[in-house]
Motif scaffolding. Structure first.
Motif, PDB file in Angstrom:
ATOM      1  N   ARG A   9       0.827  -1.210   0.000  1.00  6.88           N
ATOM      2  CA  ARG A   9       0.000   0.000   0.000  1.00  6.88           C
ATOM      3  C   ARG A   9       0.860   1.259   0.000  1.00  6.88           C
ATOM      4  O   ARG A   9       0.521   2.260  -0.645  1.00  6.88           O
ATOM      5  N   LYS A  10       1.979   1.216   0.699  1.00  8.58           N
ATOM      6  CA  LYS A  10       2.875   2.383   0.727  1.00  8.58           C
ATOM      7  C   LYS A  10       3.498   2.623  -0.643  1.00  8.58           C
ATOM      8  O   LYS A  10       3.610   3.769  -1.098  1.00  8.58           O
ATOM      9  N   TYR A  11       3.928   1.541  -1.300  1.00  5.45           N
ATOM     10  CA  TYR A  11       4.471   1.702  -2.645  1.00  5.45           C
ATOM     11  C   TYR A  11       3.395   2.239  -3.595  1.00  5.45           C
ATOM     12  O   TYR A  11       3.677   3.075  -4.463  1.00  5.45           O
ATOM     13  N   TYR A  12       2.173   1.765  -3.421  1.00  4.78           N
ATOM     14  CA  TYR A  12       1.070   2.263  -4.251  1.00  4.78           C
ATOM     15  C   TYR A  12       0.870   3.763  -4.009  1.00  4.78           C
ATOM     16  O   TYR A  12       0.806   4.555  -4.958  1.00  4.78           O
ATOM     17  N   ASP A  13       0.760   4.148  -2.754  1.00  3.77           N
ATOM     18  CA  ASP A  13       0.515   5.555  -2.429  1.00  3.77           C
ATOM     19  C   ASP A  13       1.634   6.455  -2.943  1.00  3.77           C
ATOM     20  O   ASP A  13       1.390   7.526  -3.514  1.00  3.77           O
ATOM     21  N   LEU A  14       2.889   6.025  -2.739  1.00  2.02           N
ATOM     22  CA  LEU A  14       4.018   6.855  -3.140  1.00  2.02           C
ATOM     23  C   LEU A  14       4.077   6.998  -4.655  1.00  2.02           C
ATOM     24  O   LEU A  14       4.309   8.098  -5.183  1.00  2.02           O
ATOM     25  N   ASN A  15       3.849   5.921  -5.379  1.00  7.70           N
ATOM     26  CA  ASN A  15       3.913   5.999  -6.835  1.00  7.70           C
ATOM     27  C   ASN A  15       2.724   6.745  -7.423  1.00  7.70           C
ATOM     28  O   ASN A  15       2.852   7.381  -8.476  1.00  7.70           O
ATOM     29  N   ARG A  16       1.588   6.695  -6.763  1.00  3.24           N
ATOM     30  CA  ARG A  16       0.447   7.487  -7.241  1.00  3.24           C
ATOM     31  C   ARG A  16       0.769   8.982  -7.123  1.00  3.24           C
ATOM     32  O   ARG A  16       0.498   9.763  -8.031  1.00  3.24           O
ATOM     33  N   LEU A  17       1.363   9.356  -6.001  1.00  2.93           N
ATOM     34  CA  LEU A  17       1.735  10.761  -5.805  1.00  2.93           C
ATOM     35  C   LEU A  17       2.864  11.167  -6.750  1.00  2.93           C
ATOM     36  O   LEU A  17       2.846  12.263  -7.319  1.00  2.93           O
ATOM     37  N   ALA A  18       3.873  10.297  -6.907  1.00  4.35           N
ATOM     38  CA  ALA A  18       5.024  10.631  -7.748  1.00  4.35           C
ATOM     39  C   ALA A  18       4.620  10.755  -9.213  1.00  4.35           C
ATOM     40  O   ALA A  18       5.061  11.681  -9.917  1.00  4.35           O
ATOM     41  N   SER A  19       3.797   9.840  -9.697  1.00  2.00           N
ATOM     42  CA  SER A  19       3.401   9.888 -11.108  1.00  2.00           C
ATOM     43  C   SER A  19       2.584  11.134 -11.415  1.00  2.00           C
ATOM     44  O   SER A  19       2.594  11.627 -12.546  1.00  2.00           O
ATOM     45  N   ALA A  20       1.899  11.679 -10.418  1.00  4.48           N
ATOM     46  CA  ALA A  20       1.058  12.858 -10.635  1.00  4.48           C
ATOM     47  C   ALA A  20       1.867  14.114 -10.897  1.00  4.48           C
ATOM     48  O   ALA A  20       1.336  15.086 -11.461  1.00  4.48           O
ATOM     49  N   VAL A  21       3.159  14.124 -10.514  1.00  2.00           N
ATOM     50  CA  VAL A  21       3.972  15.333 -10.720  1.00  2.00           C
ATOM     51  C   VAL A  21       4.954  15.169 -11.877  1.00  2.00           C
ATOM     52  O   VAL A  21       5.858  15.985 -12.051  1.00  2.00           O
ATOM     53  N   VAL A  22       4.812  14.097 -12.668  1.00  2.00           N
ATOM     54  CA  VAL A  22       5.634  13.931 -13.872  1.00  2.00           C
ATOM     55  C   VAL A  22       4.942  14.661 -15.019  1.00  2.00           C
ATOM     56  O   VAL A  22       3.767  14.431 -15.302  1.00  2.00           O
ATOM     57  N   ALA A  23       5.676  15.529 -15.672  1.00  2.00           N
ATOM     58  CA  ALA A  23       5.107  16.286 -16.785  1.00  2.00           C
ATOM     59  C   ALA A  23       4.757  15.353 -17.942  1.00  2.00           C
ATOM     60  O   ALA A  23       5.360  14.276 -18.090  1.00  2.00           O
ATOM     61  N   PRO A  24       3.773  15.729 -18.784  1.00  2.00           N
ATOM     62  CA  PRO A  24       3.450  14.910 -19.963  1.00  2.00           C
ATOM     63  C   PRO A  24       4.695  14.650 -20.813  1.00  2.00           C
ATOM     64  O   PRO A  24       5.468  15.572 -21.097  1.00  2.00           O
ATOM     65  N   GLY A  25       4.881  13.398 -21.184  1.00  2.00           N
ATOM     66  CA  GLY A  25       6.065  13.022 -21.947  1.00  2.00           C
ATOM     67  C   GLY A  25       7.294  12.812 -21.092  1.00  2.00           C
ATOM     68  O   GLY A  25       8.383  12.564 -21.621  1.00  2.00           O
ATOM     69  N   GLY A  26       7.135  12.890 -19.764  1.00  2.00           N
ATOM     70  CA  GLY A  26       8.267  12.757 -18.853  1.00  2.00           C
ATOM     71  C   GLY A  26       8.527  11.321 -18.437  1.00  2.00           C
ATOM     72  O   GLY A  26       7.864  10.373 -18.882  1.00  2.00           O
ATOM     73  N   LEU A  27       9.507  11.155 -17.550  1.00  2.00           N
ATOM     74  CA  LEU A  27       9.969   9.839 -17.124  1.00  2.00           C
ATOM     75  C   LEU A  27       9.837   9.689 -15.619  1.00  2.00           C
ATOM     76  O   LEU A  27      10.215  10.577 -14.862  1.00  2.00           O
ATOM     77  N   LEU A  28       9.303   8.545 -15.203  1.00  2.00           N
ATOM     78  CA  LEU A  28       9.277   8.160 -13.794  1.00  2.00           C
ATOM     79  C   LEU A  28      10.185   6.951 -13.620  1.00  2.00           C
ATOM     80  O   LEU A  28       9.950   5.897 -14.219  1.00  2.00           O
ATOM     81  N   LEU A  29      11.250   7.120 -12.842  1.00  2.00           N
ATOM     82  CA  LEU A  29      12.102   5.996 -12.460  1.00  2.00           C
ATOM     83  C   LEU A  29      11.749   5.652 -11.018  1.00  2.00           C
ATOM     84  O   LEU A  29      12.003   6.427 -10.106  1.00  2.00           O
ATOM     85  N   THR A  30      11.130   4.500 -10.826  1.00  2.00           N
ATOM     86  CA  THR A  30      10.674   4.126  -9.492  1.00  2.00           C
ATOM     87  C   THR A  30      11.287   2.793  -9.088  1.00  2.00           C
ATOM     88  O   THR A  30      11.429   1.885  -9.911  1.00  2.00           O
ATOM     89  N   CYS A  31      11.673   2.694  -7.829  1.00  2.00           N
ATOM     90  CA  CYS A  31      12.451   1.542  -7.362  1.00  2.00           C
ATOM     91  C   CYS A  31      11.870   0.965  -6.076  1.00  2.00           C
ATOM     92  O   CYS A  31      11.174   1.638  -5.323  1.00  2.00           O
ATOM     93  N   THR A  32      12.220  -0.297  -5.828  1.00  3.38           N
ATOM     94  CA  THR A  32      11.986  -0.919  -4.535  1.00  3.38           C
ATOM     95  C   THR A  32      13.219  -1.723  -4.160  1.00  3.38           C
ATOM     96  O   THR A  32      13.816  -2.396  -5.008  1.00  3.38           O
ATOM     97  N   CYS A  33      13.615  -1.630  -2.892  1.00  7.27           N
ATOM     98  CA  CYS A  33      14.712  -2.462  -2.384  1.00  7.27           C
ATOM     99  C   CYS A  33      14.174  -3.507  -1.420  1.00  7.27           C
ATOM    100  O   CYS A  33      14.926  -4.085  -0.642  1.00  7.27           O
ATOM    101  N   SER A  34      12.853  -3.751  -1.477  1.00  2.82           N
ATOM    102  CA  SER A  34      12.225  -4.772  -0.634  1.00  2.82           C
ATOM    103  C   SER A  34      12.350  -6.129  -1.322  1.00  2.82           C
ATOM    104  O   SER A  34      11.638  -6.419  -2.285  1.00  2.82           O
ATOM    105  N   GLY A  35      13.252  -6.959  -0.826  1.00  6.10           N
ATOM    106  CA  GLY A  35      13.453  -8.259  -1.442  1.00  6.10           C
ATOM    107  C   GLY A  35      12.233  -9.153  -1.384  1.00  6.10           C
ATOM    108  O   GLY A  35      12.107 -10.089  -2.174  1.00  6.10           O
ATOM    109  N   LEU A  36      11.324  -8.883  -0.448  1.00  2.41           N
ATOM    110  CA  LEU A  36      10.117  -9.685  -0.320  1.00  2.41           C
ATOM    111  C   LEU A  36       9.022  -9.276  -1.290  1.00  2.41           C
ATOM    112  O   LEU A  36       7.922  -9.822  -1.241  1.00  2.41           O
TER     113      LEU A  36
END
Length: 475
Positions: A392-419
């Motif tokens: 849920r935290k990854y969902y919330d963070l990526n929803r917020l992050a994707s909302a501030v990417v300009a049209p035609g822009g790039l979102l590089l999103t990562c997780t270091c949770s091995g599980l």
């Protein structure tokens, strides 16, 4: 790596295993003072841009049962040079497998002389020899395998393992030509489960995740420093060792080990303050992803979320010639280091100390967008019982992050949770992106090659990065 919860039991008396050599004098070298309660709660990757003990809505996370730490007398440093003729505690493995981790439920009888961190002989039910490993009675992951069959982990065996791992990085991968910071030993992938070692310029930085490896950390660090041509070494216990492994050790270092060191990565300088840095000191695993990002940043605006000491942002501006870069992190010390790294590379960058969830909401409310957004958050899933909350935290963070990417822009999103498997992470990102945005997955990447995945232990694949192009809004 994460284990299931275990019941805490008080430490046994510090009786050495039968036939073992004396532990010797106390550890030599400079010792760092014990961390205070606050630093213990927030150390590691878990405080890069997010409050460690609260979720993004400010609610207390579920508290796991507190563990009593292992007595410090049971964490004395041990020698590596054990002989095949030395008697060892014997543990029976009733359910053998090729995996290097043996959980408690797979064990049969355990020798009464087996103690925390002991090198033990492993036998099958029929009495045949299975191998050798390091034992921890306080963890569900009770044995980490070192050898199988008749191979015995002598002092030369340890030296050969470390030298082989170093040679892979220096001779096969030829990392010295591009960087002075990289991983030397990557746990199971190099046949040394429970320990990682990074080369940070002239310092070999070791992180121990099990009591057995912590007890041998000084000897291993010296081997790594010698093999990699380092002048100094430092030892740190891994994050959450009390919760997962039942021990809590101090950091200590070689005599005159400097508190700071400066490394280079593709010509970019980074200063590492070992007094405040997390884990081994620098996240070498994102090295290739930082260089790859720079291919897209020329003349662009970049937002580096959970920026830690500024790795992605600094490389985006120095290598990639970004027009503007903003880094955001909750950790005050990380922000100070990030500003210092921008300064020594003569870069004009902006850094903000803030909770990234709040910051992203503020940016969205004001209509602020960026051409490129990098989202490299803390490990939201540290235990199996945190999977749902972490997702849920990854969902919330990526929803917020994707909302501030300009049209035609790039979102590089990562997780270091091995599980969190890679496919699960990508699906979470996909569902987080608003329905009115066209988005496409350009690539998936992971850790740099100096962080290999053990094919006999695929659990070691922990870092996943998704490169997402955010198209124009759907009309």
């Amino acid at each position: 790596m994460s284990t299931e919860p275990y019941s805490s039991r008080g430490p046994r008396s510090p009786r050495p295993p039968r036939g073992a050599k004396p532990a010797g004098p106390p550890r030599t070298g400079d010792r760092r003072p014990p961390r205070d309660d606050k630093s213990r709660e927030t150390r590691g990757r878990d405080d890069r841009g997010h409050k460690d003990r609260r979720d993004d809505r400010g609610h207390d996370r579920e508290q796991r049962p507190e563990k009593l730490p292992l007595s410090p007398t049971l964490l004395r440093q041990r020698v590596l040079d054990v002989l095949p003729t030395d008697p060892l505690p014997v543990i029976v493995v009733k359910a053998p497998s090729p995996h290097p981790w043996i959980y408690r439920k797979r064990l049969g009888s355990i020798g009464s002389n087996a103690r925390h961190g002991d090198l033990v002989e492993l036998q099958l039910i029929d009495g045949s020899h299975f191998g050798h490993g390091l034992f921890n009675p306080r963890a569900e992951l009770s044995v980490r395998m070192l050898t199988r069959g008749d191979e015995f982990p002598t002092g030369q065996w340890w030296a050969d393992r470390v030298q082989t791992a170093v040679d892979v990085r220096r001779k096969f991968l030829n990392l010295d030509k591009d960087a002075s910071a990289y991983r030397l030993v990557h746990a199971e992938a190099d046949g040394l489960p429970g320990v990682t070692i990074d080369k940070l310029g002239s310092i070999a930085s070791l992180e121990a995740f099990s009591p057995g490896m912590y007890q041998r950390a000084e000897a291993i660090a010296k081997l790594a420093a010698q093999a990699a041509g380092c002048d100094h070494w430092i030892v740190r216990p891994g994050p959450a060792t009390l919760e997962q492994e039942g021990f809590e050790g101090e950091s200590f270092a070689s005599p005159d080990c400097p508190p700071k060191t400066t490394i280079e990565e593709f010509g970019t300088k980074f200063e590492i303050d070992l007094r405040t840095a997390h884990k081994t000191g620098f996240f070498c695993d994102q090295r290739e992803n930082r260089r790859r990002l720079a291919q897209w940043t020329q003349g662009k605006s970049v937002l580096d979320i959970c920026c830690y000491t500024g790795g992605f942002g600094v490389q985006a501006m120095r290598l990639g010639k970004a027009a503007e870069v903003t880094g955001v992190d909750l950790d005050e010390n990380a922000i100070k280091s990030a500003r210092r790294n921008a300064q020594i590379n003569k870069l004009d960058m902006r850094f903000v100390q803030a909770d990234v969830f709040h910051y992203l909401r503020d940016m969205a409310a004001t209509g602020r967008t960026f051409d490129i957004v990098v989202c490299d958050p803390p490990k939201f899933i540290r235990h199996r019982d945190e999977r749902d909350a972490g997702r849920r935290k990854y969902y919330d963070l990526n929803r917020l992050a994707s909302a501030v990417v300009a049209p035609g822009g790039l979102l590089l999103t990562c997780t270091c949770s091995g599980l969190m498997p890679a496919d699960d992470f990508v699906r979470t990102v996909a569902t987080a992106i608003p329905a009115d945005r066209r988005a496409s997955l350009l690539a998936r990447t992971g850790a740099a090659a100096d962080h290999p995945v053990a094919l006999g232990c695929l659990d070691t694949e922990y870092l996943h990065a998704a490169w997402v192009r955010m198209g124009d809004p759907v009309t």
